[in-house]
Structures are given as structure tokens and as C-alpha cells.
Enzyme design. Structure first.
Site, PDB file in Angstrom:
ATOM      1  N   LYS A  41      27.084   3.788  -2.416  1.00  0.00           N
ATOM      2  CA  LYS A  41      25.848   4.353  -1.859  1.00  0.00           C
ATOM      3  C   LYS A  41      24.754   4.397  -2.933  1.00  0.00           C
ATOM      4  O   LYS A  41      23.602   4.055  -2.677  1.00  0.00           O
ATOM      5  CB  LYS A  41      26.123   5.741  -1.280  1.00  0.00           C
ATOM      6  CG  LYS A  41      26.926   5.663   0.022  1.00  0.00           C
ATOM      7  CD  LYS A  41      27.523   6.978   0.466  1.00  0.00           C
ATOM      8  CE  LYS A  41      28.451   6.736   1.673  1.00  0.00           C
ATOM      9  NZ  LYS A  41      29.225   7.905   2.076  1.00  0.00           N
ATOM     10  N   ASP A  98      23.128  12.128   6.706  1.00  0.00           N
ATOM     11  CA  ASP A  98      24.398  11.746   7.323  1.00  0.00           C
ATOM     12  C   ASP A  98      24.399  12.101   8.816  1.00  0.00           C
ATOM     13  O   ASP A  98      25.240  11.626   9.567  1.00  0.00           O
ATOM     14  CB  ASP A  98      25.530  12.526   6.627  1.00  0.00           C
ATOM     15  CG  ASP A  98      26.619  11.605   6.118  1.00  0.00           C
ATOM     16  OD1 ASP A  98      26.495  10.384   6.301  1.00  0.00           O
ATOM     17  OD2 ASP A  98      27.597  12.126   5.554  1.00  0.00           O
ATOM     18  N   GLN A 148      29.911  14.236   0.495  1.00  0.00           N
ATOM     19  CA  GLN A 148      30.984  13.290   0.815  1.00  0.00           C
ATOM     20  C   GLN A 148      32.183  14.052   1.393  1.00  0.00           C
ATOM     21  O   GLN A 148      32.718  14.951   0.764  1.00  0.00           O
ATOM     22  CB  GLN A 148      31.388  12.522  -0.464  1.00  0.00           C
ATOM     23  CG  GLN A 148      32.389  11.419  -0.216  1.00  0.00           C
ATOM     24  CD  GLN A 148      31.838  10.274   0.646  1.00  0.00           C
ATOM     25  OE1 GLN A 148      30.696   9.852   0.488  1.00  0.00           O
ATOM     26  NE2 GLN A 148      32.641   9.791   1.577  1.00  0.00           N
TER      27      GLN A 148
END
Ligand code: NAD
Length: 296
Positions: A62, A129, A106
Site C-alpha cells: 500500500k 477502507d 490493518q
């Protein structure tokens, strides 16, 4: 200008929905946009707790793509034994920092940590996200917000490879809040206009249900669940699942058999995985816009 009629095809003749290629197009487009705006700072921050190897690789990728897209990135790493307070404080700091536009925690967090309480601290504008309660609520209510990256990436693939959705039957296998549930919402939304069915582990005659579909999106995490018998000739088949087996990483779709029947298919790897990262970059630029750091 890329044309849409020169798609690469599999040996069986299905259009190969190449996620690496489309991710690269998206990242290059974002870079060009940021350049054209005089390179304003667009910042993605990631939070990683513990030493899970796949998570470390995902986060590293990422950051690499953020840099390629002309963004800056920040990384907060906490030890496996970090407390709930430690993680919450890290996320709170990023939430309050006006130099940070996107926050990605994460997942999964190590056992014993409450991910919901952590996600609750991410403001919807910075929730790149799209997984927080408020972002999911915005998606259901049709309000402006961030959409989860994996199902958004699937929509981009269908669009880019000319898969018609309006009036079509779509089946999504898997009902998680990460993939299956938002996927069904996106397919059924106005403008996309598919008739979307949510199938899951209790669905009876899954093969029969899938055989009715023009579009199958498999997100069950069951290696090679979708065989040729599941697929109506010409249907588009998108593989989201990732299973680690003795043969290496395997998707939910039996690619070799299904590509003989399908009209379009994603490779695994190289399909939905890269698109997830491409859409994270898209969401981060949108976050910077929502926060006024980049003109709309
Ligand atoms: P999950 O375990 O939360 O959900 C799986 C879903 O699949 C459940 O709703 C379950 O009912 C359904 N399911 C399981 N077995 C089934 C079966 N035999 N028949 C029908 N339905 C069945 O998983 P998730 O977080 O939604 O992820 C799904 C898969 O996608 C996993 O393999 C995950 O690793 C992968 N994934 C890939 C990406 C990507 O970028 N490609 C991103 C996120 C998740």
C-alpha cells in the site's frame, strides 16, 4: 486512449479482467491529477499492530503504491502486545492530525483487541477502507462516503471490461461486511442496476443459484469452490477468495475449467487483489478532497 475491444483473452476465449493493468491505470491517473494540481500533500496513514507476515506485506504494498500515485504515507507500527489504549491513542492522533487524509487500520488486530472500538475512532472522511459503522451506514443510505476497497475494485473491473450490469442477474457468494454485503449493495445501486442475490454457506443448491447468474462474484475463501458447473456460458466470473493451500495461493474459482465457459474472468493472483489497492488510492484522493486539501 485505451480501447475496450482489444482485451486479452484466456485460452478458452474468456476476456481476462486484468487487475494489475487496471490498478496501474488508476495509480497513473491519480499521479497525473496530483501533478496537475501542483502536488498538494495527500497523505495516507496506516496502523499495523503485531508481526503478522501477510499483513506486513499488504501494508508495504500500500505504501509503495501510494508513493507511485504521488502521495505521501505515514506508518504507525505497534507491538503484538500493544494494549487497546495504545491502539486507540495512535488512531486518535491520526484522526486529529490535519496533515493526514486517509487512515487505514490493518485488520485483523491481534486477539484480545476490539477492532470495532478502534474503527469507531476513524472519522468517516478519513475512513479510506470504508469499513466503519458510519461509512457502511452512508453506503446503505446512498450518502457520500468511502466504499470498501475490495467490492469497489470489483465494480471498477466490471466497468472497465465492459461487463453489462443493468437488468442482469448477479450472485455474490459470501456475506461478510468486508466484501459480500457491500458488494450486493453496490451491484443493486441505481446506476448499476443489477438484480443481486447474496449467497452464503447455508444457501441450498449454490451451483444452481449461480447457474442463473450473468455475473458471479466469489468471496467465500473456499479454494476452487466455483467449478464450470456453476457457470452459465458467457457469464462474468470474479474471484475474490484467497486460500493458502499446499499448491500455493488459490482462489475461489477453478480458473482452468471456468475460463472455458465464462465470457470474462479474473486471474488469481492479479485480479481483485491489486484492484483493492488501486481503490484505496482512489479513496485516499477522495478523502483529501472531502477534507479540502485538494480542490474538487
Ligand atoms: P469471511 O470468512 O468473513 O466470509 C466468508 C463468507 O463466505 C461467509 O459469509 C460464508 O457464509 C461464505 N461461505 C463460506 N463457505 C462457503 C461455501 N462453501 N458456500 C457458500 N458460501 C460460503 O471472509 P471475507 O473477509 O469476506 O473474505 C472472503 C475471501 O476473500 C477470503 O478468502 C479473503 O482472504 C478474501 N479477500 C480477498 C481480498 C482481495 O483483495 N482479493 C480482500 C478481502 C478478502
Amino acid at each position: 486512449m485505451t480501447t475496450y475491444d482489444d482485451f486479452e483473452r484466456t485460452a478458452g476465449g474468456a476476456v481476462l479482467m486484468d487487475g494489475n493493468k487496471l490498478r496501474d491505470e488508476i495509480v497513473a491517473g491519480i499521479r497525473a491529477k496530483i501533478d496537475s494540481l501542483g502536488n498538494p500533500a495527500v497523505c495516507l496513514a496506516t496502523v499495523l499492530v503485531g508481526a503478522d507476515k501477510p499483513s506486513q506485506i499488504y501494508v508495504r504494498n500500500k505504501h509503495r503504491k501510494a508513493e507511485e500515485a504521488g502521495m505521501i504515507s505515514r506508518h504507525v507500527e505497534l507491538a503484538e502486545d500493544a494494549t487497546q489504549d495504545d491502539v486507540e491513542n495512535a488512531v486518535r492522533d491520526l484522526a486529529e492530525d490535519s496533515g493526514v487524509h486517509g487512515i487505514l487500520v490493518q485488520l485483523p488486530l491481534p486477539a484480545g483487541l476490539d477492532a470495532e472500538r478502534v474503527l469507531d475512532l476513524v472519522p468517516p472522511e478519513k475512513d479510506v477502507d470504508g469499513l466503519t459503522e458510519r461509512s457502511m451506514g452512508r453506503l446503505v443510505r446512498g450518502r457520500v462516503g468511502h466504499v470498501p476497497c475490495t467490492p469497489l475494485g470489483v465494480m471498477r473491473l466490471l466497468d472497465r471490461y465492459g461487463v453489462e450490469t443493468s437488468g442482469k442477474q448477479a450472485v455474490v457468494i459470501g456475506r461478510s461486511t468486508l466484501v459480500g454485503l457491500p458488494q450486493v449493495l453496490l451491484l443493486g445501486r441505481k446506476g448499476c442496476d443489477a438484480t443481486a442475490t447474496l449467497a452464503h454457506s447455508r444457501t441450498s443448491d449454490l451451483a444452481g443459484v449461480c447457474r442463473q447468474a450473468d455475473i458471479i462474484i466469489a468471496a467465500a475463501g473456499m479454494a476452487r469452490l466455483v467449478t464450470a458447473e456453476f457457470v452459465k456460458p458467457g457469464a462474468a466470473v470474479v474471484d475474490v477468495g484467497i486460500s493458502r493451500t499446499e499448491d500455493g495461493i488459490v482462489g475461489d474459482v477453478d480458473f482452468d475449467a471456468v475460463q472455458e465457459v465464462a465470457g470474462a474472468i479474473t486471474p488469481m493472483p492479479g485480479g481483485t487483489g491489486p484492484m483493492t489497492i488501486g481503490c484505496l488510492m482512489e479513496n485516499t484522493l477522495a478523502a483529501a478532497r472531502m477534507l479540502g486539501a485538494v480542490p474538487t
